[in-house]
Design an enzyme around this catalytic site. Structure first.
Site, short mmCIF file in Angstrom:
data_model
loop_
_atom_site.label_atom_id
_atom_site.label_comp_id
_atom_site.label_asym_id
_atom_site.label_seq_id
_atom_site.Cartn_x
_atom_site.Cartn_y
_atom_site.Cartn_z
N CYS A 129 -9.23 -0.31 7.58
CA CYS A 129 -8.21 -1.02 9.76
C CYS A 129 -8.38 -2.57 9.23
O CYS A 129 -9.29 -3.46 9.03
CB CYS A 129 -9.25 -0.22 10.12
SG CYS A 129 -9.12 1.42 10.26
N LYS B 237 -4.23 -1.39 1.23
CA LYS B 237 -4.91 -1.98 -0.09
C LYS B 237 -6.54 -2.29 -0.29
O LYS B 237 -7.12 -1.94 -1.15
CB LYS B 237 -4.01 -3.08 0.32
CG LYS B 237 -4.11 -3.84 -0.90
CD LYS B 237 -2.27 -3.47 -1.85
CE LYS B 237 -3.24 -4.46 -3.04
NZ LYS B 237 -3.46 -4.14 -4.27
C1 F6R Z 1 -4.68 2.07 -7.37
C2 F6R Z 1 -5.54 1.25 -6.50
C3 F6R Z 1 -6.72 1.79 -5.80
C4 F6R Z 1 -8.16 0.27 -6.34
C5 F6R Z 1 -9.16 0.72 -5.50
C6 F6R Z 1 -10.47 -0.37 -5.45
O1 F6R Z 1 -3.31 1.63 -7.79
O2 F6R Z 1 -5.05 -0.43 -6.09
O3 F6R Z 1 -7.25 2.48 -6.91
O4 F6R Z 1 -7.78 -0.23 -7.55
O5 F6R Z 1 -8.67 1.03 -3.95
O6 F6R Z 1 -10.02 -1.33 -4.66
P1 F6R Z 1 -10.71 -2.89 -5.67
O7 F6R Z 1 -9.70 -3.50 -6.31
O8 F6R Z 1 -9.86 -4.23 -4.41
O9 F6R Z 1 -11.70 -3.20 -5.33
#
Ligand code: F6R
Length: 592
Positions: free
Chosen positions: A2, A587
């Site tokens: 969020c 994201k």
């Molecule tokens: C897939 C993707 C997610 C992230 C995961 C970890 O394309 O982007 O699997 O890799 O949520 O996120 P970070 O790298 O921001 O810790």
């Protein structure tokens, strides 16, 4: 997850300034959104399902007080009722919240017992009503909110607004919250880029801290410690915003733009980080145990470290999925280094694992793209990935940059940084050549043949198994095709039963010591009706479709990941799904 974007100002601000801030936080969730504001002394609550991207208020609407939220549903379905902001029963306390209140059910039960009514299934609504309840015995909003924080458990941040007194409070206890300042206008947001159009003067609220704003008393933002309410001084920082302005350029989606940026991001990752990488390599060499941790795509990069350090430096390293780290914590001590991999630097599972590592006396390090993130600030050593902001939900360019940093770190561990560096620069040139329009066109043609399939498989061996894992994740999350990755030799031990006539199987088969084994598995699959999409330097007779990938040696990890990103992007397009915003995802995953 969020996103929270709020402001309190001594002068009226166009409400769309708030909406535009919220739009920058959509990467944190896009199930629904909502806003509260006061216009001409009238309270106004808006809640909508879906993305905030196309929403705006009529231009003339202005307000001094604005709270808004973009939601990634955790408790309660995606409905207007469950969208934030949430009001107390007397409509005096307004809350926007990120994170999870773990003990919300028992708190809710006690409030219901006292006669409170709940409109939503969220955990958030208990906060507004608990503050209302506290205010029945005292008049002080700050103290009442502080008292509520002593009752609630979990990792969270929230902003609370008192309609009668016009006080605004931001609380951080596990999820990010940043204050931006311009004159007497105070902005509180989950992430700084949300107010970059207005100001780059920020103060980070740390865990266990409160930001308090009372425009009526003409006060600026005052910071307190949670619980003790001791006033604290917070440094104001001027953030660099020049390179934060992001555009799609001529690309249809951010994802494709970010994939194509890999023509130069690998070089940038290693060029700007030589010293930091040497420092990390020295730490790795000093420690008896080396753990890489991460989630999702970052986890697969972590998993590949096992092969990278084995192949290049003859060093044993371990890997654990961040959310499982607690289960191996007995192995962590002061002779350990734990290295977190993350694009966002805000993934709560990885942050928690790093905190556990710290508490066990281990050294912590991270390789992170977002330099303003929590991970970057809490680790002993932090290496910036330097891939530039990633907007598309699925990670692409930051993934290959992290791989490049790991490869160079392994070379640095054996004092061969220069050799590794030159090798990676050569890889960058080969990847640059590979990413030509003809290459993408060829992959589009293959995607067109396979986008309607319900199941796919990806096979690889050694470090290419981690490429297969990443490829399968990309296909799943973007095109919703059920895709599984296997070590090439493992399929025949059971899962080959799933292969039937026409099942697409992607074989990752670079010209390395594992190539023969991968091709043998491909033959076994083909004999049972499977259709082989081969990724290799040279075409094999077993391939029904062939994607030519240059030989980048250890850098194959990056070179073979990229065509799978392009393939999954186009599978999504043919299926008419938005590759930038896959369903159910966000994201930045700031909840457990
Ligand atoms: C897939 C993707 C997610 C992230 C995961 C970890 O394309 O982007 O699997 O890799 O949520 O996120 P970070 O790298 O921001 O810790």
């Amino acid at each position: 997850m969020c996103g929270i974007f709020c402001f309190s100002s001594n002068e009226e601000i166009n409400s769309n300034t708030g909406v535009n801030g919220l739009k920058k936080l959509e990467y944190r969730g896009y199930d629904s959104f909502g806003a509260f504001q006061i216009n001409n002394n009238k309270e106004n609550l808006t809640k909508e399902i879906g993305e905030v991207e196309k929403f705006s208020f009529p231009e003339e609407i202005k307000t001094k007080y604005f709270l808004s939220h973009t939601r990634w549903a955790t408790h309660g379905k995606v409905t207007k009722e469950n969208s934030h902001p949430h009001l107390s029963n007397d409509s005096n306390i307004i809350i926007v919240h990120n994170g999870i209140i773990e003990n919300f059910q028992e708190l809710k039960d006690s409030l219901v017992y006292k006669g409170y009514k709940f409109k939503s299934q969220t955990d958030t609504e208990v906060i507004s009503n608990l503050i209302q309840e506290e205010l029945t015995t005292q008049n002080n909003f700050l103290q009442a909110t502080n008292k509520v924080c002593k009752k609630i458990t979990g990792r969270y941040s929230f902003v609370a607004f008192n309609v009668k007194t016009k006080e605004m409070i931001g609380v951080r206890n596990g999820s990010p919250l940043i204050v931006g300042k311009k004159g007497n206008s105070i902005f509180i947001s989950s992430d700084a880029p949300a107010f970059f159009d207005i100001t780059n003067t920020v103060s980070y609220i740390d865990d266990g801290q409160i930001a308090y704003i009372n425009q009526k008393l003409n006060q600026n933002c005052i910071f307190y410690k949670l619980n003790s309410l001791e006033e604290i001084y917070k440094k104001e920082i001027k953030l660099e915003i020049e390179n934060q302005k992001i555009h799609k350029k001529n690309f249809k989606h951010y994802m494709l733009k970010e994939i194509m940026e890999q023509k130069h991001t690998i070089k940038r990752a290693i060029e700007t980080n030589k010293e930091a990488i040497t420092k990390l390599a020295n730490l790795i060499n000093k420690k008896k145990k080396v753990y890489f941790i991460g989630c999702g795509t970052s986890a697969f990069v972590g998993q590949s470290s096992k092969y990278i350090f084995h192949d290049i430096a003859n060093l044993k390293t371990d890997f654990e999925i961040s959310s499982e780290f607690k289960s191996i914590q007995n192995f962590i001590d002061k002779d350990t280094i734990v290295i977190g991999l993350s694009q966002s630097g805000e993934t709560i599972d990885t942050i928690e694992a790093l905190e556990i590592a710290k508490s066990k006396g281990a050294t912590t390090a991270c390789i992170v793209n977002n330099e303003n993130s929590t991970m970057f600030r809490i680790c002993d050593t932090a290496i910036p990935v330097k891939a530039g902001t990633e907007i598309a939900v699925a990670s692409t360019k930051s993934t290959t940059s992290k791989m490049a940093i790991l490869i160079l770190t392994a070379y640095s561990c054996i004092n061969k940084q220069k050799i590794g560096f030159n090798e990676l620069i050569r890889n960058q040139a080969l990847i640059n050549d590979m990413l030509n329009p003809g290459f993408e066109e060829h992959i589009i043609k293959i995607a067109k043949k396979f986008f309607h399939h319900k199941h796919m498989f990806v096979i690889g061996k050694g470090y290419n198994f981690t490429v297969a894992l990443e490829g399968a994740l990309k296909i799943k999350e973007l095109s919703y095709i059920n895709t599984q990755a296997f070590q090439a030799g493992e399929l025949k031990h059971g899962s080959i039963a799933l292969i039937e006539k026409g099942t697409p199987v992607i074989a990752i088969a670079p010209n390395d010591c594992n190539q023969n084994d991968v091709l043998t598995s491909a033959h076994e699959i083909k004999s049972r009706g499977g259709v082989i999409i081969g990724l290799s330097e040279n075409k094999s007779e077993v391939f029904d479709e062939f994607i030519k990938v240059p030989n980048c040696k250890e850098g194959n990890l990056m070179a073979y990941t990229i065509p799978l990103q392009i393939f999954s992007y186009h599978l999504a397009n043919f299926n008419k799904f938005n590759p930038d915003k896959p369903r159910n995802l966000a994201k930045s995953v700031t909840v457990k």
